[in-house]
Design a protein around this motif. Structure first.
Motif, PDB file in Angstrom:
ATOM      1  N   ALA A  53       0.805  -1.226   0.000  1.00  0.00           N
ATOM      2  CA  ALA A  53       0.000   0.000   0.000  1.00  0.00           C
ATOM      3  C   ALA A  53       0.841   1.281   0.000  1.00  0.00           C
ATOM      4  O   ALA A  53       0.365   2.330  -0.401  1.00  0.00           O
ATOM      5  CB  ALA A  53      -0.944   0.004   1.207  1.00  0.00           C
ATOM      6  N   TRP A  54       2.087   1.187   0.433  1.00  0.00           N
ATOM      7  CA  TRP A  54       2.925   2.388   0.488  1.00  0.00           C
ATOM      8  C   TRP A  54       3.084   3.032  -0.879  1.00  0.00           C
ATOM      9  O   TRP A  54       3.266   4.239  -0.979  1.00  0.00           O
ATOM     10  CB  TRP A  54       4.306   2.072   1.027  1.00  0.00           C
ATOM     11  N   GLY A  55       3.030   2.230  -1.926  1.00  0.00           N
ATOM     12  CA  GLY A  55       3.186   2.760  -3.271  1.00  0.00           C
ATOM     13  C   GLY A  55       1.936   3.427  -3.806  1.00  0.00           C
ATOM     14  O   GLY A  55       1.981   4.143  -4.792  1.00  0.00           O
ATOM     15  N   GLU A  56       0.803   3.202  -3.129  1.00  0.00           N
ATOM     16  CA  GLU A  56      -0.467   3.769  -3.588  1.00  0.00           C
ATOM     17  C   GLU A  56      -0.564   5.262  -3.308  1.00  0.00           C
ATOM     18  O   GLU A  56      -1.072   6.021  -4.119  1.00  0.00           O
ATOM     19  CB  GLU A  56      -1.645   3.040  -2.930  1.00  0.00           C
ATOM     20  N   SER A  57      -0.126   5.652  -2.124  1.00  0.00           N
ATOM     21  CA  SER A  57      -0.164   7.076  -1.786  1.00  0.00           C
ATOM     22  C   SER A  57       0.780   7.366  -0.628  1.00  0.00           C
ATOM     23  O   SER A  57       1.121   6.482   0.157  1.00  0.00           O
ATOM     24  CB  SER A  57      -1.580   7.519  -1.407  1.00  0.00           C
ATOM     25  N   PHE A  58       1.166   8.619  -0.553  1.00  0.00           N
ATOM     26  CA  PHE A  58       2.050   9.066   0.522  1.00  0.00           C
ATOM     27  C   PHE A  58       1.352   8.901   1.877  1.00  0.00           C
ATOM     28  O   PHE A  58       1.971   8.532   2.868  1.00  0.00           O
ATOM     29  CB  PHE A  58       2.455  10.521   0.269  1.00  0.00           C
ATOM     30  N   ASP A  59       0.038   9.140   1.906  1.00  0.00           N
ATOM     31  CA  ASP A  59      -0.734   8.968   3.145  1.00  0.00           C
ATOM     32  C   ASP A  59      -0.664   7.531   3.661  1.00  0.00           C
ATOM     33  O   ASP A  59      -0.537   7.304   4.855  1.00  0.00           O
ATOM     34  CB  ASP A  59      -2.203   9.361   2.944  1.00  0.00           C
ATOM     35  N   HIS A  60      -0.766   6.561   2.750  1.00  0.00           N
ATOM     36  CA  HIS A  60      -0.671   5.152   3.149  1.00  0.00           C
ATOM     37  C   HIS A  60       0.666   4.887   3.855  1.00  0.00           C
ATOM     38  O   HIS A  60       0.719   4.192   4.852  1.00  0.00           O
ATOM     39  CB  HIS A  60      -0.780   4.218   1.936  1.00  0.00           C
ATOM     40  N   LEU A  61       1.709   5.460   3.286  1.00  0.00           N
ATOM     41  CA  LEU A  61       3.044   5.288   3.857  1.00  0.00           C
ATOM     42  C   LEU A  61       3.118   5.884   5.260  1.00  0.00           C
ATOM     43  O   LEU A  61       3.607   5.237   6.195  1.00  0.00           O
ATOM     44  CB  LEU A  61       4.079   5.951   2.944  1.00  0.00           C
ATOM     45  N   LEU A  62       2.598   7.098   5.423  1.00  0.00           N
ATOM     46  CA  LEU A  62       2.690   7.784   6.712  1.00  0.00           C
ATOM     47  C   LEU A  62       1.803   7.166   7.794  1.00  0.00           C
ATOM     48  O   LEU A  62       2.089   7.312   8.973  1.00  0.00           O
ATOM     49  CB  LEU A  62       2.338   9.267   6.556  1.00  0.00           C
ATOM     50  N   LYS A  63       0.741   6.492   7.389  1.00  0.00           N
ATOM     51  CA  LYS A  63      -0.163   5.887   8.374  1.00  0.00           C
ATOM     52  C   LYS A  63       0.408   4.601   8.967  1.00  0.00           C
ATOM     53  O   LYS A  63      -0.090   4.098   9.966  1.00  0.00           O
ATOM     54  CB  LYS A  63      -1.519   5.606   7.741  1.00  0.00           C
ATOM     55  N   CYS A  64       1.450   4.080   8.353  1.00  0.00           N
ATOM     56  CA  CYS A  64       2.047   2.822   8.788  1.00  0.00           C
ATOM     57  C   CYS A  64       3.343   3.095   9.548  1.00  0.00           C
ATOM     58  O   CYS A  64       4.239   3.761   9.028  1.00  0.00           O
ATOM     59  CB  CYS A  64       2.315   1.958   7.555  1.00  0.00           C
ATOM     60  N   LYS A  65       3.434   2.593  10.773  1.00  0.00           N
ATOM     61  CA  LYS A  65       4.623   2.812  11.602  1.00  0.00           C
ATOM     62  C   LYS A  65       5.883   2.290  10.900  1.00  0.00           C
ATOM     63  O   LYS A  65       6.910   2.962  10.866  1.00  0.00           O
ATOM     64  CB  LYS A  65       4.429   2.129  12.969  1.00  0.00           C
ATOM     65  N   THR A  66       5.796   1.103  10.323  1.00  0.00           N
ATOM     66  CA  THR A  66       6.943   0.532   9.609  1.00  0.00           C
ATOM     67  C   THR A  66       7.280   1.393   8.398  1.00  0.00           C
ATOM     68  O   THR A  66       8.454   1.644   8.110  1.00  0.00           O
ATOM     69  CB  THR A  66       6.647  -0.923   9.167  1.00  0.00           C
ATOM     70  N   GLY A  67       6.247   1.859   7.711  1.00  0.00           N
ATOM     71  CA  GLY A  67       6.451   2.743   6.560  1.00  0.00           C
ATOM     72  C   GLY A  67       7.200   4.003   6.953  1.00  0.00           C
ATOM     73  O   GLY A  67       8.124   4.438   6.254  1.00  0.00           O
ATOM     74  N   GLN A  68       6.833   4.571   8.089  1.00  0.00           N
ATOM     75  CA  GLN A  68       7.513   5.773   8.590  1.00  0.00           C
ATOM     76  C   GLN A  68       8.997   5.487   8.824  1.00  0.00           C
ATOM     77  O   GLN A  68       9.858   6.287   8.453  1.00  0.00           O
ATOM     78  CB  GLN A  68       6.888   6.241   9.903  1.00  0.00           C
ATOM     79  N   LEU A  69       9.274   4.352   9.447  1.00  0.00           N
ATOM     80  CA  LEU A  69      10.660   3.999   9.766  1.00  0.00           C
ATOM     81  C   LEU A  69      11.493   3.779   8.506  1.00  0.00           C
ATOM     82  O   LEU A  69      12.633   4.251   8.410  1.00  0.00           O
ATOM     83  CB  LEU A  69      10.713   2.755  10.658  1.00  0.00           C
ATOM     84  N   VAL A  70      10.919   3.076   7.532  1.00  0.00           N
ATOM     85  CA  VAL A  70      11.637   2.811   6.279  1.00  0.00           C
ATOM     86  C   VAL A  70      11.853   4.128   5.520  1.00  0.00           C
ATOM     87  O   VAL A  70      12.932   4.383   4.986  1.00  0.00           O
ATOM     88  CB  VAL A  70      10.874   1.779   5.405  1.00  0.00           C
TER      89      VAL A  70
END
Length: 128
Positions: free
Chosen positions: A2-19
Motif C-alpha cells: 500500500a505504500w506505493g499507492e499514496s504518501f498517506d498510506h506510507l505515513l499511516k504505517c509505523k513501519t512505513g515511517q521507519l523505512v
C-alpha cells in the motif's frame, strides 16, 4: 504494498515511517519526517502547559535558524511561528507542516518509490 499507492498510506504505517526515515537519512533530509511526526503528536496535546513545552522543543529543534534539524521553510512561515511561540495554539505549526508534507510528497516520496530500499522491500513482498 500500500505504500506505493499514496504518501498517506506510507505515513499511516509505523513501519512505513521507519523505512521512509531510513531513506530520508540517506538524503540527509530526515528532519522533514521527524518534524511532521512531532507536529502530529503536538496536535494531540490538550494541556496548555504541555503544549507550550512541546512547541518550544519543536521550535528549537526544527524551526529556528541554526536549529540542529532545521527544516526548509520560507522566512514568512518561520517568522509567523517565532511570533506565536510564546503563546502557541494547537495550530501554530500547521502552515509549516503543510509545506513540509508537500515537499516530502512531491519531492522525496517519488524518489523513495524508485529507491533501492523500497525496491528491495517490494521484491521481498512479492516472494512471500
Amino acid at each position: 504494498m500500500a505504500w506505493g499507492e499514496s504518501f498517506d498510506h506510507l505515513l499511516k504505517c509505523k513501519t512505513g515511517q521507519l523505512v521512509f526515515e531510513d531513506f530520508l537519512r540517506t538524503e540527509y533530509s530526515e528532519e522533514n519526517l521527524l518534524f511532521w511526526l512531532a507536529c502530529e503528536k503536538y496536535k494531540k496535546i490538550t494541556r496548555a502547559r504541555e503544549m507550550t513545552v512541546a512547541a518550544k522543543r519543536i521550535y528549537t529543534e526544527f524551526v529556528q535558524v541554526g536549529a540542529t534539524r532545521q527544516i526548509n521553510i520560507d522566512c514568512v512561515t518561520r517568522e509567523e511561528i517565532s511570533e506565536n511561540i510564546s503563546q502557541p495554539g494547537p495550530n501554530c505549526f500547521d502552515r509549516a507542516q503543510k509545506l513540509i508534507y508537500g515537499l516530502m510528497e512531491n519531492d522525496c516520496y517519488p524518489r523513495f518509490l524508485k529507491s533501492e530500499i523500497y525496491q528491495a522491500l517490494l521484491e521481498q513482498d512479492e516472494q512471500q
